[in-house]
Enzyme design. Sequence first.
Site, PDB file in Angstrom:
ATOM      1  CG  HIS A 133      -0.349   0.341   2.631  1.00 24.56           C
ATOM      2  ND1 HIS A 133      -0.362  -0.818   3.059  1.00 24.56           N
ATOM      3  CD2 HIS A 133       0.217   1.666   2.658  1.00 24.56           C
ATOM      4  CE1 HIS A 133       0.578  -0.338   4.501  1.00 24.56           C
ATOM      5  NE2 HIS A 133       0.163   1.530   4.135  1.00 24.56           N
ATOM      6  CG  ASP A 163      -0.068  -4.197   2.840  1.00 25.81           C
ATOM      7  OD1 ASP A 163      -0.260  -3.557   1.353  1.00 25.81           O
ATOM      8  OD2 ASP A 163      -0.436  -3.650   3.566  1.00 25.81           O
ATOM      9  CB  SER A 237       3.562   1.556   6.297  1.00 26.88           C
ATOM     10  OG  SER A 237       1.704   1.665   6.969  1.00 26.88           O
TER      11      SER A 237
END
Length: 515
Positions: A133, A163, A237
């Site tokens: 992402h 992911d 992230s």
Amino acid sequence: MLVSYPPRNVQTATSTGRAATEESAPLLRWMLAGLVALALMLGGAAADARQAPDSFADLAERLLPAVVNISTTQSVSGNDMPHPQFPPGSPFEEFFDEFFEREQRPQQAPRRATSLGSGFIVDAEGYVVTNNHVIAEAEEINVILHDDTVLSAEVVGRDEKTDLALLKVEPRAPLPHVDWGDSDAMRIGDWVIAIGNPFGLGGTVTAGIISARARDINSGPYDDYLQTDAAINRGNSGGPMFNLDGEVIGINTAIFSPSGGSIGIGFAIPSSLAKGVVEDLKEHGRPRRGWLGVRIQTVTEEIAESLGLEAAHGALVADVTAGGPAEKAGLKPGDVILRFDGKPVDEMRRLPRVVAETAIGKSVDVVVWRNGERQPVKVVLGELDEGERIMQAQDEGGWGEERDDTGGQVEVAGLGLTVAAISPDLRERLGIPEDVDGLAIVEVARNGAAAEKGLRPGDVIVEVGQEPVRAPAEMEQRVQAARDGGRRSVLLLVQNGEGLRFVALRIDGDDREGG
């Protein structure tokens, strides 16, 4: 720990002289032996539970150069202005439609949007791991090293299901990198540190513990997150989570936060899952996963009881893909998969990950619960990508030849529903597809067992007690047989617009309306 008591002739501690010393010698030896054993036990416990260091500075200094910031840019149309939503027929709807048609002119130039994330280097040649992402829909990706060197990156491969993404940069010299650790060895309470790029601030180090394991946050089919209280914020992230040996045991991916900032609930993809995916991305450009070819559901206590299982565990096979590995191996709807490739399937959601991590083409030993006993099955796994293509191509498929419609509408005692054999008129009235055969549910009692399980008119009962059923009398016989056998519920295989699923219906002891 063994505790020894002194012999009765041992004198008290106030005794004096040689006799007291000689008689107390055995006691002293026993006490000394006990203290040594206790010290060994405590030393072993301390070795198993590692203490936090006085400082994380040395570890952070060693790891920071291998953690990178990731900057992505993409073009956003200048016409992408937010459009307010109004109820249909509102006078404002027409006004704003005219406004946006007038203002959204073709000559408006697109603008560049930038986002930031984190990553880490796993190879001196320039391979970088991050979250998918972080780089999704990016037109340009730059990796910013710890010394502020900016390198253009290309996407080697990505995996939306976990992911994860793998990038490649071309460095002028070998890059510092980190090694994978064993996330399965991490225990709740173990110390970890996280490094990343929160809010674009650059290399930031935080510390905490493993708060929980195997978290399912409904982000994908292979959820198995590590939970930590180490501070993780927006921009973290894709960054690494390390153990105290400086090995990557997780990839920081998500946080739970009503405010958008860290509240001590962060989630990381475990290295045991990520490592294999990253290796596939590097070698093949895509993940390669095993495929079994079944649709599964949770084994509830009622389903377990109706199947004669001693406990609610395993994965219940609701459907088998035609032409898939499971069908070729003889797996059937109604089987409960208890073990797969030597690993216990304690709960339904564990099976997809175990299958995905198993080598394609491997002959796997599977243990299923069928007809009230454990049975071994050999399955040769296929590849998930191929399986998904097969499933998309299968637009048709039946449950066998049509049978004569026998019997009218029948209220099944104790279940709170009324069924009927499927006639052409009933099929058309209830919208039952031509390739679905069984008993149509035509009425559901408001407060009955069927209503509690979400059954509704138009659903089709394909099997009762794991046997095909076409006539209402057959269903009544099987329900009565379950009742006579002391079962508290009966297992139905039900087809509706959402697909097949098993439903365990409670069998009430009388014939009252609604069960």
